[in-house]
Each structure stands twice: as structure tokens, then as C-alpha cells.
Design a protein around this motif. Structure first.
Motif, short mmCIF file in Angstrom:
data_model
loop_
_atom_site.label_atom_id
_atom_site.label_comp_id
_atom_site.label_asym_id
_atom_site.label_seq_id
_atom_site.Cartn_x
_atom_site.Cartn_y
_atom_site.Cartn_z
N PRO A 164 0.81 -1.22 0.00
CA PRO A 164 0.00 0.00 0.00
C PRO A 164 0.84 1.28 0.00
O PRO A 164 1.92 1.34 0.60
N GLN A 167 2.85 3.43 2.98
CA GLN A 167 4.02 2.96 3.71
C GLN A 167 5.24 3.83 3.41
O GLN A 167 5.38 4.39 2.33
N THR A 221 -7.78 0.50 -0.40
CA THR A 221 -6.57 0.05 0.29
C THR A 221 -5.55 1.18 0.38
O THR A 221 -4.98 1.45 1.45
N HIS A 222 -5.30 1.86 -0.74
CA HIS A 222 -4.28 2.91 -0.75
C HIS A 222 -4.69 4.12 0.08
O HIS A 222 -3.85 4.68 0.82
N ASN A 224 -6.83 4.24 2.61
CA ASN A 224 -6.76 3.81 4.00
C ASN A 224 -5.32 3.86 4.50
O ASN A 224 -5.02 4.34 5.60
N SER A 225 -4.40 3.36 3.69
CA SER A 225 -2.98 3.34 4.06
C SER A 225 -2.41 4.74 4.17
O SER A 225 -1.70 5.07 5.14
N GLU A 229 -1.16 5.73 7.86
CA GLU A 229 0.30 5.81 8.00
C GLU A 229 0.78 7.24 8.25
O GLU A 229 1.98 7.46 8.43
#
Length: 360
Positions: A164, A167, A221-222, A224-225, A229
Motif C-alpha cells: 500500500p 508505507q 486500500t491505498h 486507508n494506508s 500511515e
């Protein structure tokens, strides 16, 4: 005001006429590999009806979207589009090439080709900087190399990735983009290819339609990441554009993230606000392919839930098969909201507050 843009298309796919177009910008050592295999990452899913509109083939031949003069006439002049944000065609998979050196040189060559063959043709074209996201240090170096170009307005990468995008592995990309005031965009089409993982958490769908239906899960997904993060705390001026990923999933994601944050905030102590607040401030969506419920009023409710006047931008996806006509793509809505979607939000994001002047 007459000098303010009224329509900005945030996803126009300009293409190479042939593989040979890139040779002048590639070191000679890579010529044979490029001509023989291109990017070298084959497609997993192919549309049974083809990728592009048949009428988008230029008058002189070549791939759809490969002639900047024909595209001006056939698309931009036909619909009164002030600016087109160019996103390339079939090039984003370079980030998923197993050989990072090859991916890096292809990215640089694509950027020089974009500047010379497209951005120099008309001030109505604005470019996206291609990068090899699987090598963030090299990607940041490429942004520094060409980020000063006045007609480059964002960085673009494949939505498929090895892990993702929030990070810290990717943070050099965001640091460089923020330095030049560039948005960072992702675009689908590469899920399941190259060094990326399967296109869904459960593995590989059977056919193109299944794959196409489920693409928004990767966008969730991205985003959320990125939020969890702490990317937007670390890079507070960064804006992230989710191109061609749909819209209707966004309220669900914001609600779920906010709910969980209230109980699990100790696991993300760097966050200072609700996740939905970061999303509204930093994430931008594009309209194509916009969801089409039987009751158009339901789509308007979704647009209201995500503050669409701040978060949503028009895109046509020209010249692809599911192209959206700007005169027909949106349901009836209040005029101020429609103006923001058609041009206002993109004006602010890309600093395009005046209509383009003719270039000698």
C-alpha cells in the motif's frame, strides 16, 4: 468570468504512435529491449470489446490518442474543453517491471516524449510525470529532474503496487512532489500484473468484467494506508488523486475509518483529526466511471456525503471504450456543484485559473 476555465478534463490518455517514438529519448543500450518487448509486462485481463473508441484513430493513422492535433479537434474542441490532464496510455505498468533500471529509463523517456511531442504543441495540454514507483529514490530523482517544467502538474503511478502507498517506502516520492507543488495520482489497469500482487485479497478473478468491477477495493486500500500511515501529517500540502476508481465507495470508507479511529486511535497516535477529515482535504476523485443508480438522486446524496464540490473532478477517460461525454455524464445537480466538478476543483488543484492563451 470569460477568462476562467469552464471545463477541465482530468484523465485524457495520450499514446505513442509507435514504439519507435520513444527511441530518441532512450539510451541506445535499451533500444533493442524496448522494440522487442516494450515494457515487458503482459496484460492479465483484456476487454472483449477492445480498449478504445474506433472513431478516435487519428486521420493519419496510428493508435487512438496518438496525434496531439487530432485530439485537440476530435475531443477538446468538440466539447469545449479548456485543459486536458494527460495521463498516458499503457505506460504505468513500468512501475511493475522486475528490472528497476529499465523501469527508470522508460519513465524518463516517457517524460521527455510528453514534453516535446505534447506539451509543446498546445498550452491546453498539461502533463503527468511518469515515475517508477517501485524504486522511490529514483522516482524522486526523476521528479527533481523534470518537476520544474511549467506544464507538468502532477506525478502519476500505477494503482497496482507491491504494497500500500501509505508505507514509508514511498515517502521520497511524496516529499519530492510536495516540494514542486505537484499532486500525486494513481490510475487503474495494471492490477495483477508484473511484480504487484493479485488484484483482489482473494486472488485472481476469472475474466475482465469481474476484474473491472472490483477495482475500487484497491483504491480503498491505498487511501486507508495513506491516512493511517500519517502521510498527510508528514506532507501536509500533498494532494492525492484517485483517477478512474469510482466514487460511491468513499462514504463507506470514511464512516468505517472514523468509527474504528474512535476505538483504535492509540495505534495511530500521529493522527490529529478524524480520518474522514484528511480524506476530504487531501483526496481528489474523478468522475469516470461514475456510478449510475436507477435513481439519480441517490448519486447526488453520495456526492453530498463526500463534499463533492471540494473532492470530485470531471474526467472523460478519452479515448477509451467507456469514455464519458461531458454533456451527458453527470445527473442534474445544482449549478454551483456542477461548476466545481467540471472545472473549479481542478482549477484549484492544478493552478489553472485562467483559460489558456494561444501559443505561437
Amino acid at each position: 468570468m470569460k477568462d476562467v476555465p469552464v471545463l477541465i478534463d482530468t484523465d485524457v490518455h495520450n499514446a505513442l504512435r509507435s514504439a519507435k517514438d520513444l527511441l530518441p529519448f532512450l539510451p541506445k543500450v535499451w533500444h533493442s529491449q524496448w522494440i522487442s518487448s516494450g515494457i515487458g509486462v503482459g496484460a492479465v485481463y483484456t476487454s472483449p470489446i477492445g480498449g478504445s473508441r474506433k472513431d478516435a484513430v487519428p486521420e493519419q493513422g496510428g493508435s487512438p490518442g496518438s496525434d496531439p492535433h487530432f485530439l485537440l479537434k476530435h475531443h477538446m474542441d468538440a466539447y469545449g474543453i479548456d485543459y486536458a490532464i494527460l495521463t498516458g496510455s499503457g505506460l504505468l505498468v513500468l512501475s511493475l517491471q522486475p528490472d528497476p533500471d529499465y523501469g527508470n529509463v522508460i519513465a524518463a523517456a516517457c517524460n521527455d516524449w510528453m514534453a516535446e511531442h505534447w506539451l509543446a504543441v498546445s498550452p491546453r495540454y498539461k502533463g503527468s510525470i511518469f515515475i517508477n514507483a517501485s524504486d522511490p529514490q529514483a522516482a524522486a530523482k526523476e521528479i527533481h529532474r523534470i518537476g520544474h517544467h511549467p506544464d507538468m502538474v502532477q506525478v502519476i503511478m500505477a494503482s497496482a503496487a507491491r504494497f500500500p502507498y501509505g508505507q514509508r517506502f514511498y515517502h521520497p516520492i511524496y516529499e519530492a512532489a510536495e516540494q514542486y507543488g505537484l499532486a500525486v495520482a494513481i490510475h487503474p489497469g495494471t492490477e495483477g500484473r508484473g511484480i504487484s500482487g493479485a488484484p483482489t485479497p482473494s486472488g485472481y478473478p476469472t475474466r475482465y468484467m469481474e476484474w473491472h468491477n472490483i477495482l475500487p477495493t484497491n483504491y480503498m486500500t491505498h487511501i486507508n494506508s495513506l491516512v493511517c500511515e500519517g502521510v498527510f501529517e508528514k506532507f501536509p500540502r500533498l494532494r492525492f488523486v484517485a483517477i478512474e476508481g469510482g466514487i460511491a465507495w468513499m462514504p463507506h470508507l470514511m464512516w468505517r475509518m472514523d468509527k474504528n479511529y474512535k476505538a483504535l486511535r492509540d495505534s495511530v497516535p500521529w493522527l490529529k483529526r478524524l480520518p474522514s477529515e484528511y480524506i476530504r482535504e487531501h483526496i481528489r476523485l474523478t468522475t469516470q466511471p461514475i456510478e449510475e443508480p436507477d435513481d439519480p438522486e441517490q448519486l447526488l446524496q453520495i456526492l453530498k456525503m463526500i463534499d463533492a464540490e471540494k473532492t470530485v473532478m470531471f474526467s472523460s477517460d478519452y479515448p477509451h471504450w467507456d469514455f464519458d461525454n461531458p454533456r451527458m455524464a453527470l445527473p442534474p445537480m445544482p449549478k454551483p456543484l456542477k461548476q466545481r466538478i467540471l472545472a473549479g476543483t481542478a482549477m484549484d488543484l492544478y493552478d489553472l485559473h485562467k483559460r489558456p492563451e494561444a501559443r505561437p
